[in-house]
Design an enzyme around this catalytic site. Structure first.
Site, PDB file in Angstrom:
ATOM      1  N   PHE A 129       1.009  -1.186  -0.172  1.00  0.00           N
ATOM      2  CA  PHE A 129      -0.132   0.197  -0.051  1.00  0.00           C
ATOM      3  C   PHE A 129       1.261   1.106   0.180  1.00  0.00           C
ATOM      4  O   PHE A 129       1.945   1.743   1.146  1.00  0.00           O
ATOM      5  CB  PHE A 129      -0.789   0.284   1.160  1.00  0.00           C
ATOM      6  CG  PHE A 129      -1.585   1.575   1.675  1.00  0.00           C
ATOM      7  CD1 PHE A 129      -2.549   1.397   0.999  1.00  0.00           C
ATOM      8  CD2 PHE A 129      -1.560   2.157   2.026  1.00  0.00           C
ATOM      9  CE1 PHE A 129      -3.348   2.439   0.823  1.00  0.00           C
ATOM     10  CE2 PHE A 129      -2.358   3.627   1.970  1.00  0.00           C
ATOM     11  CZ  PHE A 129      -3.545   3.350   1.702  1.00  0.00           C
ATOM     12  N   GLY A 130       0.661   2.281  -1.043  1.00  0.00           N
ATOM     13  CA  GLY A 130       1.780   3.780  -1.124  1.00  0.00           C
ATOM     14  C   GLY A 130       0.609   4.427  -0.872  1.00  0.00           C
ATOM     15  O   GLY A 130      -1.033   4.770  -1.553  1.00  0.00           O
ATOM     16  N   TYR A 131       1.348   5.737   0.331  1.00  0.00           N
ATOM     17  CA  TYR A 131       0.188   6.614   0.229  1.00  0.00           C
ATOM     18  C   TYR A 131       0.858   7.908   0.167  1.00  0.00           C
ATOM     19  O   TYR A 131       0.057   8.997  -0.354  1.00  0.00           O
ATOM     20  CB  TYR A 131      -0.259   6.790   1.997  1.00  0.00           C
ATOM     21  CG  TYR A 131       0.632   6.789   2.684  1.00  0.00           C
ATOM     22  CD1 TYR A 131       1.650   5.431   2.771  1.00  0.00           C
ATOM     23  CD2 TYR A 131       1.593   7.295   3.286  1.00  0.00           C
ATOM     24  CE1 TYR A 131       2.458   5.550   3.868  1.00  0.00           C
ATOM     25  CE2 TYR A 131       2.258   7.267   4.236  1.00  0.00           C
ATOM     26  CZ  TYR A 131       3.067   6.441   5.169  1.00  0.00           C
ATOM     27  OH  TYR A 131       4.376   6.043   5.368  1.00  0.00           O
ATOM     28  N   GLY A 132       2.220   7.487  -0.613  1.00  0.00           N
ATOM     29  CA  GLY A 132       3.182   9.121  -0.339  1.00  0.00           C
ATOM     30  C   GLY A 132       3.200   8.586  -2.281  1.00  0.00           C
ATOM     31  O   GLY A 132       2.458   8.953  -2.683  1.00  0.00           O
ATOM     32  N   SER A 133       4.933   9.365  -1.752  1.00  0.00           N
ATOM     33  CA  SER A 133       5.634   9.205  -2.806  1.00  0.00           C
ATOM     34  C   SER A 133       5.408   7.820  -3.938  1.00  0.00           C
ATOM     35  O   SER A 133       5.949   7.682  -5.362  1.00  0.00           O
ATOM     36  CB  SER A 133       6.579   9.322  -3.451  1.00  0.00           C
ATOM     37  OG  SER A 133       8.033   8.167  -2.383  1.00  0.00           O
ATOM     38  N   GLU A 150      13.082   3.656   0.845  1.00  0.00           N
ATOM     39  CA  GLU A 150      12.968   4.712   2.167  1.00  0.00           C
ATOM     40  C   GLU A 150      13.582   4.441   3.077  1.00  0.00           C
ATOM     41  O   GLU A 150      12.462   3.413   4.055  1.00  0.00           O
ATOM     42  CB  GLU A 150      11.603   3.782   1.728  1.00  0.00           C
ATOM     43  CG  GLU A 150      10.445   3.494   0.715  1.00  0.00           C
ATOM     44  CD  GLU A 150      10.462   5.202  -0.073  1.00  0.00           C
ATOM     45  OE1 GLU A 150      10.704   5.964   0.809  1.00  0.00           O
ATOM     46  OE2 GLU A 150      10.058   5.664  -1.303  1.00  0.00           O
TER      47      GLU A 150
HETATM   48  C1  BEZ Z   1       4.635   5.286   0.141  1.00  0.00           C
HETATM   49  O1  BEZ Z   1       3.203   5.030   0.570  1.00  0.00           O
HETATM   50  O2  BEZ Z   1       4.385   6.178  -0.511  1.00  0.00           O
HETATM   51  C2  BEZ Z   1       5.166   6.118   0.805  1.00  0.00           C
HETATM   52  C3  BEZ Z   1       5.544   5.356   2.301  1.00  0.00           C
HETATM   53  C4  BEZ Z   1       7.281   5.825   2.572  1.00  0.00           C
HETATM   54  C5  BEZ Z   1       8.279   6.327   2.252  1.00  0.00           C
HETATM   55  C6  BEZ Z   1       8.084   6.625   0.995  1.00  0.00           C
HETATM   56  C7  BEZ Z   1       6.929   6.714   0.173  1.00  0.00           C
END
Ligand code: BEZ
Length: 191
Positions: free
Chosen positions: A24-28, A99
């Site tokens: 699951f990605g929530y950022g970049s 990361e």
């Molecule tokens: C992400 O889930 O998008 C993410 C999580 C940690 C570091 C960078 C991106």
């Protein structure tokens, strides 16, 4: 918890006999997809909120002037929308390095748009890591982001790309959008 989490992450899950895993990605990870994936689906995780509370001195800032990037904070009743990718376990060799600044892999349940659920992993920077910055007023976070840049580019680009991606996904993230509004109005005022 040291800021460099590469070794720690390698020992956290056993991928033996596993051919693919949902991430699951929530950022970049929503907009910077520099890894192969088998499948991609919008998803939500419950009980967590996105916050610009993690310091970045390796990607979007420097040790002298750290930027701010997102992590997840536990918040009962909250929901965080993002993008889920089904990936081969080998992808984590790359992502653990990308990361490495304080993020650990945690197991999570994610819910897809059709209501289906799946177990997977998510990277979270918890408050006991050395690069954790924590809460600050939105205006202050926006000023810090405006003044930071690192090897991956300006911190403002990270914020603006994330905000655009969240609009495209239909995630109303008041925290991200409030910081974006401050950043844009500060930039307008200064021109
Ligand atoms: C992400 O889930 O998008 C993410 C999580 C940690 C570091 C960078 C991106």
């Amino acid at each position: 918890m040291p800021a460099n989490t590469i070794e720690h992450n390698r020992t956290r899950q056993n991928f033996e006999g596993v051919s693919s895993i949902w991430l699951f990605g929530y950022g970049s990870l929503i907009y910077k997809v520099d890894f192969p994936f088998l499948e991609q689906r919008p998803a939500t995780i419950h009980g967590w909120e996105r916050r610009f509370w993690q310091g970045s001195h390796d990607h979007r800032g420097t040790p002298e002037a750290p930027g701010r990037v997102v992590t997840l904070i536990e918040s009962p009743g909250a929901a965080c929308k993002g993008m889920a990718y089904r990936v081969s376990p080998t992808v984590f060799e790359h992502l653990d390095v990308r990361e490495k600044n304080g993020y650990l892999r945690f197991a999570t349940t994610m819910t897809f748009e059709d209501g289906g659920e799946c177990e997977g992993l998510v990277y979270i920077a918890t408050q006991d890591n050395e690069a954790f910055l924590g809460h600050a007023p939105d205006a202050e976070i926006a000023r810090q982001i405006a003044g930071a840049a690192g090897p991956s580019g300006p911190n403002s680009e990270y914020l603006l790309r994330l905000a655009d991606s969240l609009r495209a996904l239909g995630d109303a993230c008041p925290h991200t959008f409030a910081i974006e509004t401050h950043l844009r109005s500060d930039a307008e005022r200064d021109t």
